[in-house]
Design a protein around this motif. Structure first.
Motif, short mmCIF file in Angstrom:
data_model
loop_
_atom_site.label_atom_id
_atom_site.label_comp_id
_atom_site.label_asym_id
_atom_site.label_seq_id
_atom_site.Cartn_x
_atom_site.Cartn_y
_atom_site.Cartn_z
N MET A 43 20.81 7.09 -13.48
CA MET A 43 20.43 6.38 -14.70
C MET A 43 19.32 7.10 -15.45
O MET A 43 19.37 7.23 -16.67
N GLY A 44 18.34 7.62 -14.74
CA GLY A 44 17.24 8.33 -15.38
C GLY A 44 17.69 9.61 -16.07
O GLY A 44 17.17 10.00 -17.10
N ARG A 45 18.69 10.26 -15.49
CA ARG A 45 19.22 11.49 -16.09
C ARG A 45 19.95 11.20 -17.40
O ARG A 45 19.93 12.00 -18.32
N VAL A 46 20.61 10.06 -17.46
CA VAL A 46 21.38 9.71 -18.66
C VAL A 46 20.45 9.20 -19.76
O VAL A 46 20.67 9.49 -20.93
N ILE A 47 19.41 8.48 -19.38
CA ILE A 47 18.49 7.94 -20.38
C ILE A 47 17.49 9.00 -20.83
O ILE A 47 17.22 9.15 -22.01
N GLY A 48 16.93 9.75 -19.89
CA GLY A 48 15.97 10.79 -20.24
C GLY A 48 14.59 10.24 -20.53
O GLY A 48 14.38 9.04 -20.60
N LYS A 49 13.64 11.15 -20.68
CA LYS A 49 12.27 10.75 -20.97
C LYS A 49 12.21 10.11 -22.35
O LYS A 49 12.67 10.69 -23.34
N GLN A 50 11.65 8.91 -22.39
CA GLN A 50 11.50 8.13 -23.62
C GLN A 50 12.84 7.91 -24.32
O GLN A 50 12.89 7.73 -25.53
N GLY A 51 13.94 7.96 -23.58
CA GLY A 51 15.25 7.68 -24.14
C GLY A 51 15.82 8.79 -25.00
O GLY A 51 16.77 8.56 -25.76
N ARG A 52 15.30 9.99 -24.87
CA ARG A 52 15.75 11.09 -25.74
C ARG A 52 17.20 11.48 -25.49
O ARG A 52 17.94 11.74 -26.44
N ALA A 54 19.59 9.59 -24.15
CA ALA A 54 20.43 8.48 -24.60
C ALA A 54 20.60 8.51 -26.12
O ALA A 54 21.69 8.31 -26.64
N LYS A 55 19.53 8.79 -26.82
CA LYS A 55 19.58 8.87 -28.28
C LYS A 55 20.49 10.03 -28.72
O LYS A 55 21.28 9.89 -29.66
N ALA A 56 20.38 11.16 -28.02
CA ALA A 56 21.22 12.31 -28.35
C ALA A 56 22.69 12.01 -28.09
O ALA A 56 23.56 12.40 -28.88
N ILE A 57 22.98 11.31 -27.00
CA ILE A 57 24.36 10.92 -26.69
C ILE A 57 24.91 10.04 -27.81
O ILE A 57 26.03 10.23 -28.29
N ARG A 58 24.12 9.07 -28.23
CA ARG A 58 24.56 8.16 -29.30
C ARG A 58 24.79 8.92 -30.61
O ARG A 58 25.74 8.64 -31.34
N THR A 59 23.94 9.89 -30.90
CA THR A 59 24.08 10.68 -32.12
C THR A 59 25.37 11.50 -32.08
O THR A 59 26.13 11.55 -33.06
N LEU A 60 25.63 12.14 -30.94
CA LEU A 60 26.87 12.91 -30.80
C LEU A 60 28.11 12.03 -30.93
O LEU A 60 29.10 12.41 -31.56
N MET A 61 28.06 10.86 -30.34
CA MET A 61 29.20 9.94 -30.41
C MET A 61 29.44 9.45 -31.84
O MET A 61 30.57 9.34 -32.28
#
Length: 77
Positions: A43-52, A54-61
């Motif tokens: 979970m920490g690997r997917v979310i990243g520090k400060q959600g970075r 996760a934000k990048a994944i959402r942007t790509l999608m």
């Protein structure tokens, strides 16, 4: 869109067998919600520090969905 999300997440997690992606039907605004479940250790690997990440994944999608004239939201459960 599920394939794109799986391809992105597959490179981030250690337990690839635990990746689960479910897709909701489009809501009244036409947004398709993809629910991403991974192992608790990843979970920490997917979310990243400060959600970075996760934000990048959402942007790509969103960018990938825009190419197909779709609206997509990603929820990490």
């Amino acid at each position: 869109m599920k394939e794109l999300l799986y391809a992105i997440v597959e490179g981030l997690v250690a337990d690839k067998a635990a990746i689960q992606i479910t897709e909701d039907a489009p809501n009244e605004e036409g947004v398709i919600v993809l629910h991403l479940n991974v192992a608790a250790d990843d979970m920490g690997r997917v979310i990243g520090k400060q959600g970075r990440i996760a934000k990048a994944i959402r942007t790509l999608m969103r960018a990938g969905a825009a190419r197909e004239n779709l609206k997509v939201a990603v929820e990490i459960d």
